[in-house]
Motif scaffolding. Structure first.
Motif, PDB file in Angstrom:
ATOM      1  N   ALA A  31       5.765  -2.979  11.937  1.00 40.11           N
ATOM      2  CA  ALA A  31       6.885  -3.842  12.287  1.00 40.11           C
ATOM      3  C   ALA A  31       7.874  -3.115  13.191  1.00 40.11           C
ATOM      4  CB  ALA A  31       7.586  -4.330  11.014  1.00 40.11           C
ATOM      5  N   ARG A  32       8.180  -1.874  12.841  1.00 43.40           N
ATOM      6  CA  ARG A  32       9.140  -1.105  13.646  1.00 43.40           C
ATOM      7  C   ARG A  32       8.594  -0.830  15.047  1.00 43.40           C
ATOM      8  NH1 ARG A  32       9.596   1.493   8.601  1.00 43.40           N
ATOM      9  NH2 ARG A  32       8.159   3.146   9.263  1.00 43.40           N
ATOM     10  N   ALA A  33       7.293  -0.590  15.138  1.00 41.18           N
ATOM     11  CA  ALA A  33       6.702  -0.242  16.427  1.00 41.18           C
ATOM     12  C   ALA A  33       6.459  -1.447  17.321  1.00 41.18           C
ATOM     13  CB  ALA A  33       5.392   0.506  16.209  1.00 41.18           C
ATOM     14  N   SER A  34       6.246  -2.621  16.712  1.00 40.28           N
ATOM     15  CA  SER A  34       5.802  -3.781  17.484  1.00 40.28           C
ATOM     16  C   SER A  34       6.838  -4.890  17.601  1.00 40.28           C
ATOM     17  CB  SER A  34       4.539  -4.371  16.855  1.00 40.28           C
ATOM     18  OG  SER A  34       4.836  -4.904  15.567  1.00 40.28           O
ATOM     19  N   GLY A  35       7.866  -4.848  16.744  1.00 41.51           N
ATOM     20  CA  GLY A  35       8.847  -5.923  16.752  1.00 41.51           C
ATOM     21  C   GLY A  35       8.441  -7.141  15.949  1.00 41.51           C
ATOM     22  N   LYS A  36       7.315  -7.073  15.240  1.00 40.86           N
ATOM     23  CA  LYS A  36       6.916  -8.185  14.366  1.00 40.86           C
ATOM     24  C   LYS A  36       7.815  -8.209  13.128  1.00 40.86           C
ATOM     25  CE  LYS A  36       3.148  -8.469  16.997  1.00 40.86           C
ATOM     26  NZ  LYS A  36       3.110  -9.372  18.170  1.00 40.86           N
ATOM     27  N   GLU A  37       7.971  -9.388  12.547  1.00 46.00           N
ATOM     28  CA  GLU A  37       8.725  -9.537  11.294  1.00 46.00           C
ATOM     29  C   GLU A  37       7.737  -9.437  10.140  1.00 46.00           C
ATOM     30  OE1 GLU A  37      12.390  -9.485  10.215  1.00 46.00           O
ATOM     31  OE2 GLU A  37      12.351 -10.966  11.819  1.00 46.00           O
ATOM     32  N   VAL A  38       7.916  -8.435   9.279  1.00 54.13           N
ATOM     33  CA  VAL A  38       6.995  -8.222   8.159  1.00 54.13           C
ATOM     34  C   VAL A  38       7.723  -8.485   6.847  1.00 54.13           C
ATOM     35  CG1 VAL A  38       5.666  -6.503   6.874  1.00 54.13           C
ATOM     36  CG2 VAL A  38       5.465  -6.625   9.354  1.00 54.13           C
ATOM     37  N   TYR A  39       7.099  -9.327   6.032  1.00 50.30           N
ATOM     38  CA  TYR A  39       7.610  -9.658   4.697  1.00 50.30           C
ATOM     39  C   TYR A  39       6.632  -9.093   3.671  1.00 50.30           C
ATOM     40  CZ  TYR A  39      10.246 -13.198   7.296  1.00 50.30           C
ATOM     41  OH  TYR A  39      11.071 -13.847   8.202  1.00 50.30           O
ATOM     42  N   VAL A  40       7.125  -8.280   2.769  1.00 44.85           N
ATOM     43  CA  VAL A  40       6.304  -7.775   1.664  1.00 44.85           C
ATOM     44  C   VAL A  40       6.713  -8.535   0.405  1.00 44.85           C
ATOM     45  CG1 VAL A  40       5.868  -5.816   0.144  1.00 44.85           C
ATOM     46  CG2 VAL A  40       5.845  -5.498   2.624  1.00 44.85           C
ATOM     47  N   LEU A  41       5.796  -9.328  -0.121  1.00 47.82           N
ATOM     48  CA  LEU A  41       6.054 -10.105  -1.330  1.00 47.82           C
ATOM     49  C   LEU A  41       5.417  -9.378  -2.509  1.00 47.82           C
ATOM     50  CD1 LEU A  41       5.408 -13.768  -0.085  1.00 47.82           C
ATOM     51  CD2 LEU A  41       7.448 -12.324   0.165  1.00 47.82           C
ATOM     52  N   ARG A  42       6.275  -8.853  -3.385  1.00 49.51           N
ATOM     53  CA  ARG A  42       5.784  -8.161  -4.581  1.00 49.51           C
ATOM     54  C   ARG A  42       5.633  -9.181  -5.701  1.00 49.51           C
ATOM     55  NH1 ARG A  42       9.586  -2.704  -3.970  1.00 49.51           N
ATOM     56  NH2 ARG A  42       8.278  -1.717  -2.354  1.00 49.51           N
ATOM     57  N   LEU A  43       4.385  -9.481  -6.035  1.00 50.39           N
ATOM     58  CA  LEU A  43       4.059 -10.548  -6.973  1.00 50.39           C
ATOM     59  C   LEU A  43       3.953 -10.012  -8.392  1.00 50.39           C
ATOM     60  CD1 LEU A  43       1.160 -12.196  -4.912  1.00 50.39           C
ATOM     61  CD2 LEU A  43       3.629 -12.571  -4.674  1.00 50.39           C
ATOM     62  N   SER A  44       4.435 -10.813  -9.339  1.00 48.83           N
ATOM     63  CA  SER A  44       4.238 -10.471 -10.751  1.00 48.83           C
ATOM     64  C   SER A  44       2.910 -11.080 -11.220  1.00 48.83           C
ATOM     65  CB  SER A  44       5.418 -10.955 -11.583  1.00 48.83           C
ATOM     66  OG  SER A  44       5.599 -12.356 -11.442  1.00 48.83           O
ATOM     67  N   GLY A  45       2.679 -11.146 -12.520  1.00 44.37           N
ATOM     68  CA  GLY A  45       1.402 -11.613 -13.051  1.00 44.37           C
ATOM     69  C   GLY A  45       1.093 -13.039 -12.625  1.00 44.37           C
ATOM     70  N   ILE A  46       0.020 -13.229 -11.882  1.00 44.59           N
ATOM     71  CA  ILE A  46      -0.293 -14.519 -11.259  1.00 44.59           C
ATOM     72  C   ILE A  46      -1.088 -15.392 -12.223  1.00 44.59           C
ATOM     73  CG2 ILE A  46      -1.472 -15.635  -9.320  1.00 44.59           C
ATOM     74  CD1 ILE A  46      -1.208 -12.860  -7.864  1.00 44.59           C
TER      75      ILE A  46
END
Length: 287
Positions: free
Chosen positions: A141-156
């Motif tokens: 994301a930092r190198a390319s300018g893309k927007e990155v979302y990290v979704l930390r999921l609980s027990g699915i």
């Protein structure tokens, strides 16, 4: 608009099949798909351990408007980045990338409430690999300018993957470990969070995607059994119960994970804020 999904597991398949409505074309990858489509999702082969990448996968990335990454990392890192980092970084229309991670990266916090500011301290290899993969995506994301979302999921949990199924199969357990709680999240609410990232104006970063009420696991089993009109399994002390190493590792982590950032920045109202609403809906749907 076009979406590419790396790794069509339970959650990503659910999203691609039943959500992703803003996308006119959805392409998903499996190591060795047995057909060309899964519902509305076009299937392509992708194996991060293989030397060659199917050129159709690279072409799909080049045309993508969004990326959903569910494929698990290994000792060499994230498979999509290992094979296609340059193509992803240079994709001209690609603006938003969502990486599905786990609250397991936080490790054990002794049952305390934590949020996204908590220091990750993963206690097993799987979670350490996830945390490393998160860092890889943020570096892109930092190198390319893309927007990155990290979704930390609980027990699915969700259709065909829930405590009701385990009760009917006779595999549900009521293990008693005093003070132990777990967060959970219905797959429908994960899909809502993914949609909110793709369509909203929230900034990239880490979001805990979890329910409102961390609860003792035995309470969830008891509640589900009551809804089915079944006797719940007998309570069994955790320390005296044979478990696989993976099962035992889950009980080695105890924390209450806050979803306030998700609700505030993604403007998200959970369809199933606790296990009671989620399991109740599954029973009503015939599970």
């Amino acid at each position: 608009m076009k979406l590419v999904i790396f790794g069509l597991g339970y959650t990503a398949s659910f999203y691609g099949l039943y959500h992703a409505r803003m996308f006119t074309e959805v392409t998903g990858t499996k190591r060795a798909p047995k057909s060309e489509t899964l519902g509305r999702v076009r299937l392509l082969p992708f194996d991060g351990a293989a030397e060659n990448v199917d050129p159709r996968v690279a072409a799909a990335v080049a045309e993508a408007d969004a990326l959903l990454v569910s494929a698990g990392p290994d000792e060499s890192g994230d498979p999509a980045l290992r094979r296609l980092a340059k193509e992803i970084a240079s994709a001209p229309k690609l603006k938003k990338i969502i990486y599905l991670s786990t609250i397991g990266v936080y490790g054990d916090h002794g049952g305390e409430w934590i949020d996204e500011t908590a220091q990750p301290k993963p206690s097993n290899l799987r979670s350490r690999q996830r945390l490393a993969a998160e860092a890889e995506w943020f570096a892109l994301a930092r190198a390319s300018g893309k927007e990155v979302y990290v979704l930390r999921l609980s027990g699915i949990y969700g259709p065909d993957r829930n405590v009701l199924v385990k009760l009917r199969e006779g595999t549900a357990k009521r293990l008693i470990k005093p003070g132990q709680v777990f967060n959970r999240i219905h797959v429908e609410d994960i899909a809502q969070a993914i949609d909110a990232c793709f369509t909203g104006r929230a900034p990239g970063g880490v979001y805990n995607v979890t329910d409102d009420e961390p609860a003792p696991p035995q309470d969830v089993v008891t509640y589900a059994a009551e809804l089915l009109g079944m006797e719940p399994p007998l309570e069994r002390p955790f320390e005296e119960t044979p478990l696989t190493p993976m099962q035992r590792s889950f009980y080695g982590e105890n924390k209450r994970v806050s979803n306030r950032r998700m609700k505030a920045l993604l403007d998200l109202d959970l369809a199933y804020p606790t296990y009671r609403e989620g399991i109740g809906a599954l029973v009503a749907e015939g599970e």
